[in-house]
Scaffold this motif. Structure first.
Motif, PDB file in Angstrom:
ATOM      1  N   VAL A  15       0.382 -16.169 -12.335  1.00 45.11           N
ATOM      2  CA  VAL A  15       0.400 -17.081 -11.192  1.00 45.11           C
ATOM      3  C   VAL A  15       0.991 -18.397 -11.659  1.00 45.11           C
TER       4      VAL A  15
ATOM      5  N   LEU B  73      -8.158 -13.655  -6.810  1.00 45.55           N
ATOM      6  CA  LEU B  73      -7.479 -12.810  -7.774  1.00 45.55           C
ATOM      7  C   LEU B  73      -6.223 -12.226  -7.126  1.00 45.55           C
ATOM      8  N   ARG B  74      -5.061 -12.628  -7.664  1.00 47.78           N
ATOM      9  CA  ARG B  74      -3.812 -12.059  -7.152  1.00 47.78           C
ATOM     10  C   ARG B  74      -3.692 -10.617  -7.622  1.00 47.78           C
TER      11      ARG B  74
ATOM     12  N   ARG C 257       0.261  -2.673  -6.937  1.00 49.70           N
ATOM     13  CA  ARG C 257      -0.953  -2.175  -6.283  1.00 49.70           C
ATOM     14  C   ARG C 257      -0.808  -2.008  -4.790  1.00 49.70           C
TER      15      ARG C 257
ATOM     16  N   GLU D 111      -3.851 -13.971 -14.874  1.00 46.91           N
ATOM     17  CA  GLU D 111      -5.083 -13.446 -14.290  1.00 46.91           C
ATOM     18  C   GLU D 111      -5.166 -11.961 -14.613  1.00 46.91           C
ATOM     19  N   VAL D 112      -6.307 -11.546 -15.087  1.00 49.15           N
ATOM     20  CA  VAL D 112      -6.495 -10.158 -15.501  1.00 49.15           C
ATOM     21  C   VAL D 112      -7.616  -9.560 -14.670  1.00 49.15           C
ATOM     22  N   ASP D 113      -7.332  -8.433 -14.056  1.00 48.03           N
ATOM     23  CA  ASP D 113      -8.378  -7.689 -13.369  1.00 48.03           C
ATOM     24  C   ASP D 113      -9.178  -6.939 -14.433  1.00 48.03           C
TER      25      ASP D 113
ATOM     26  N   THR E 218       3.546  -8.175 -16.860  1.00 45.80           N
ATOM     27  CA  THR E 218       3.182  -7.459 -15.642  1.00 45.80           C
ATOM     28  C   THR E 218       4.016  -6.186 -15.499  1.00 45.80           C
TER      29      THR E 218
ATOM     30  N   HIS F 170      -1.536  -7.238  -8.811  1.00 47.37           N
ATOM     31  CA  HIS F 170      -0.334  -6.764  -9.482  1.00 47.37           C
ATOM     32  C   HIS F 170       0.612  -6.193  -8.434  1.00 47.37           C
ATOM     33  N   PHE F 171       1.939  -6.360  -8.679  1.00 52.33           N
ATOM     34  CA  PHE F 171       2.885  -5.962  -7.626  1.00 52.33           C
ATOM     35  C   PHE F 171       2.834  -4.471  -7.324  1.00 52.33           C
TER      36      PHE F 171
ATOM     37  N   ILE G 228      -2.705  -7.090 -15.078  1.00 50.77           N
ATOM     38  CA  ILE G 228      -2.355  -8.475 -15.409  1.00 50.77           C
ATOM     39  C   ILE G 228      -1.419  -9.040 -14.338  1.00 50.77           C
ATOM     40  N   THR G 229      -1.646 -10.275 -13.977  1.00 54.17           N
ATOM     41  CA  THR G 229      -0.829 -10.957 -12.978  1.00 54.17           C
ATOM     42  C   THR G 229      -0.543 -12.367 -13.470  1.00 54.17           C
TER      43      THR G 229
END
Lengths: 273, 74
Positions: B66, A4-5, A10, B7-9, B55, A7-8, B63-64
């Motif tokens: 890739v 999991l990447r 964080r 990709e969503v945390d 983002t 978010h910038f 949210i990210t």
């Protein structure tokens, strides 16, 4: 394989306090993103040498538990006064004040105006959510006339206080006002206030309507409101929230420049006698 | 075909729907499923062009984007 990447934002946040305590869709997070994007583009990886000061209110929660830097959560409305003290005690620190309209424009307006009059070397970000959000959405000095709130169900009848214009009339160096939807302009303003105009009083007002007591009260979702703001908030135009854009940009000597020059004059005068 | 994925945390997402409304390609939608925090998280329904507007506007840092092409970063 798939990790999991992140978010910038964080890398500037204390991971242990997430998720934020804000309502779903609160624009405080967007203001944080703009600020962190500005830091990222300035090449600041760790927020060493930055001090964040905030008072009481929803938007004062932006720095205090979240940002991975030195933060001070002070008395209601006294954020600018405390920040003045921090800057005078440690002049090499970058002091950033983040507060809401209830904190900076209502109870702490006296401190804000006097810091602007002195051209104190601070960056103040006013997150104007148009109501007193934390105390459940009463009308505040910055509520636009005619807007329905819980205390003015037939529309706010008091004339509005235009904080950015008021600060622009004082001795401040840099004054700008953006909506949250002017993301790039807001980010560039924060960048400019930290690099090009790095001295004197820099004031950035962000129009970020309270998601619960303005947007939901109007019967809209955060997504609908953001689309409406994108239509309303055109840069350098008059909007219901005042004039959007950079209202003032100068590079006058700040308070500390004047102060150290005064100290120098006084000590040299002593030697002369 | 879509070169970028979302990709969503799900622990951070609060299902506000801002990402869905700011997406210029209308490529996102809220999923019918509920995440661990009790909200409907966004998922990709169309083609993501990797502009990363979502983002920037995500207020919960969830949210990210890739992109698997060279130089893609979160």
């Amino acid at each position: 394989m798939r990790c999991l990447r992140k978010h910038f934002s964080r890398k500037y946040l204390r991971e242990e306090v997430l998720p934020t305590p804000f309502c779903p869709g609160c624009f405080n997070g967007v203001v944080m993103n703009a600020m962190f994007k500005a830091f990222e583009e300035l090449g600041v990886e760790r927020l060493k040498g930055y001090v964040f000061v905030s008072g009481i209110g929803c938007s004062s929660w932006i720095p205090s538990p979240h940002i991975k830097a030195d933060t001070i959560h002070t008395l209601h409305g006294r954020a600018v006064a405390v920040a003045t003290g921090v800057k005078l005690a440690k002049p090499n620190l970058n002091v950033i004040v983040i507060g809401g309209d209830g904190d900076l424009a209502a109870i702490g307006f006296n401190h804000l105006v006097h810091a602007a009059r002195r051209n104190m070397d601070l960056l103040v970000i006013l997150v104007n959510n148009l109501v007193y959000g934390m105390t459940r959405g009463q009308a505040s000095p910055t509520t636009p006339e005619g807007m329905r709130t819980v205390t003015t169900p037939y529309g706010a009848y008091e004339p509005v206080m235009d904080v950015a214009e008021l600060i622009a009339r004082t001795n401040a160096n840099y004054v700008a006002r953006w909506c949250v939807v002017n993301f790039n302009q807001l980010k560039n303003s924060i960048k400019e206030a930290l690099s090009k105009y790095s001295r004197g009083f820099r004031f950035i007002e962000v129009i970020a309507p309270c998601i619960t007591y303005v947007v939901r009260y109007e019967g809209k979702t955060p997504g609908q409101k953001i689309k409406e703001l994108m239509k309303v908030c055109r840069p350098n135009t008059e909007t219901p929230y005042g004039r959007i854009g950079i209202l003032k940009a100068e590079d006058k000597p700040g308070y500390l420049d004047r102060y150290f020059e005064y100290v120098k004059r006084a000590t040299e005068g002593d030697k002369g006698e | 075909m879509s070169a970028c994925s979302v990709e969503v945390d799900r622990n951070l997402c609060k299902g506000c729907g801002i990402c869905v409304s700011v997406c210029p390609k209308n490529a996102l939608e809220l999923s019918p499923n509920i995440g661990p925090s009790g909200y409907r998280y966004p998922m990709l329904k169309g083609e993501c062009i990797g502009c990363k507007t979502c983002t920037l506007y995500c207020p919960d840092f969830a949210i990210t984007i890739v992109c698997n092409e060279g130089g893609g970063q979160g």
